[in-house]
Design a protein around this motif. Structure first.
Motif, mmCIF file in Angstrom:
data_model
loop_
_atom_site.group_PDB
_atom_site.id
_atom_site.type_symbol
_atom_site.label_atom_id
_atom_site.label_comp_id
_atom_site.label_asym_id
_atom_site.label_seq_id
_atom_site.Cartn_x
_atom_site.Cartn_y
_atom_site.Cartn_z
ATOM 1 N N PHE A 213 0.867 -1.180 0.000
ATOM 2 C CA PHE A 213 0.000 0.000 0.000
ATOM 3 C C PHE A 213 0.900 1.225 0.000
ATOM 4 O O PHE A 213 1.880 1.276 0.751
ATOM 5 N N VAL A 214 0.576 2.204 -0.843
ATOM 6 C CA VAL A 214 1.359 3.428 -0.950
ATOM 7 C C VAL A 214 0.424 4.616 -0.794
ATOM 8 O O VAL A 214 -0.606 4.697 -1.476
ATOM 9 N N ARG B 1 5.323 3.517 2.082
ATOM 10 C CA ARG B 1 4.943 2.178 1.630
ATOM 11 C C ARG B 1 4.854 1.219 2.807
ATOM 12 O O ARG B 1 5.691 1.263 3.700
ATOM 13 N N VAL B 2 3.860 0.367 2.755
ATOM 14 C CA VAL B 2 3.717 -0.708 3.728
ATOM 15 C C VAL B 2 3.448 -1.979 2.935
ATOM 16 O O VAL B 2 2.475 -2.034 2.169
ATOM 17 N N ASP C 186 -4.531 -2.226 9.710
ATOM 18 C CA ASP C 186 -4.761 -0.841 10.132
ATOM 19 C C ASP C 186 -4.215 0.180 9.142
ATOM 20 O O ASP C 186 -3.622 1.182 9.531
ATOM 21 N N ILE C 187 -4.409 -0.076 7.876
ATOM 22 C CA ILE C 187 -3.996 0.851 6.831
ATOM 23 C C ILE C 187 -5.192 1.750 6.530
ATOM 24 O O ILE C 187 -6.314 1.278 6.392
ATOM 25 N N ASP C 188 -4.943 3.040 6.446
ATOM 26 C CA ASP C 188 -6.013 4.031 6.371
ATOM 27 C C ASP C 188 -6.660 4.099 4.993
ATOM 28 O O ASP C 188 -6.284 4.904 4.143
ATOM 29 N N GLY D 246 2.743 -9.276 -5.225
ATOM 30 C CA GLY D 246 3.537 -8.086 -5.523
ATOM 31 C C GLY D 246 2.714 -6.869 -5.907
ATOM 32 O O GLY D 246 3.278 -5.811 -6.210
ATOM 33 N N ILE D 247 1.408 -6.977 -5.887
ATOM 34 C CA ILE D 247 0.541 -5.873 -6.298
ATOM 35 C C ILE D 247 0.772 -4.638 -5.428
ATOM 36 O O ILE D 247 1.078 -4.751 -4.245
ATOM 37 N N VAL D 248 0.662 -3.479 -6.050
ATOM 38 C CA VAL D 248 0.778 -2.202 -5.345
ATOM 39 C C VAL D 248 -0.575 -1.514 -5.414
ATOM 40 O O VAL D 248 -1.182 -1.420 -6.483
#
Length: 150
Positions: A34-35, A41-42, A60-62, A133-135
């Motif tokens: 996640f960016v 990046r996480v 807990d990614i916003d 590997g998806i972003v």
């Protein structure tokens, strides 16, 4: 002589040897990054079959997503997405690796000013093994003014 051999064999044997195989039902995982707009990046491990919003919630990614992909009440919203608050952007190389967009998702994304061919609702993107590997790029938008201007 044969009786002696058989007697020795059976005296040492404790019974038939049974080999048990343990079948692993471990879920396959893929890496998802996640960016945010600041470039932070996480990268996390996600189970195949989860959607991107579920993965974000787990770590807990916003990513805001009040309808959870299905509406607060199916009697009010029906099945499927009913808002655009969990939208994200995917790289070109993953657009064809994720599940195709349905009509409801397309209709909702057409209401957003920042929609691109790479826009998706994170609640509608389900991970497969091909997604390793998806972003997932999370756009910045002012949720408060969005709802107050509506």
């Amino acid at each position: 002589m044969l009786a002696t051999r058989l007697a020795r064999f059976f005296s040492k044997a404790t019974g038939p040897t049974i080999t048990r195989r343990t079948f692993c039902s471990a879920t396959k995982t893929v890496k998802v990054t996640f960016v945010n707009v600041m470039g932070e990046r996480v990268t996390v491990d996600a189970d195949v079959g989860m959607n991107l919003l579920q993965v974000a919630r787990k770590y807990d990614i916003d990513i805001h997503g009040p309808c959870e992909g299905g509406g607060a009440d199916p009697n009010d919203y029906g099945i499927g997405p009913c808002c655009t608050e969990c939208r994200c952007f995917l790289p070109n190389e993953y657009i064809d690796k994720v599940n195709p967009m349905n009509g409801e998702e397309l209709d909702l994304l057409e209401q957003c000013d920042d929609t691109t061919p790479n826009s998706r609702l994170s609640c509608q993107v389900y991970l497969t093994e091909e997604c390793d590997g998806i972003v997932c790029a999370i756009p910045l938008w002012d949720k408060e003014s969005y709802w107050n201007d509506a």
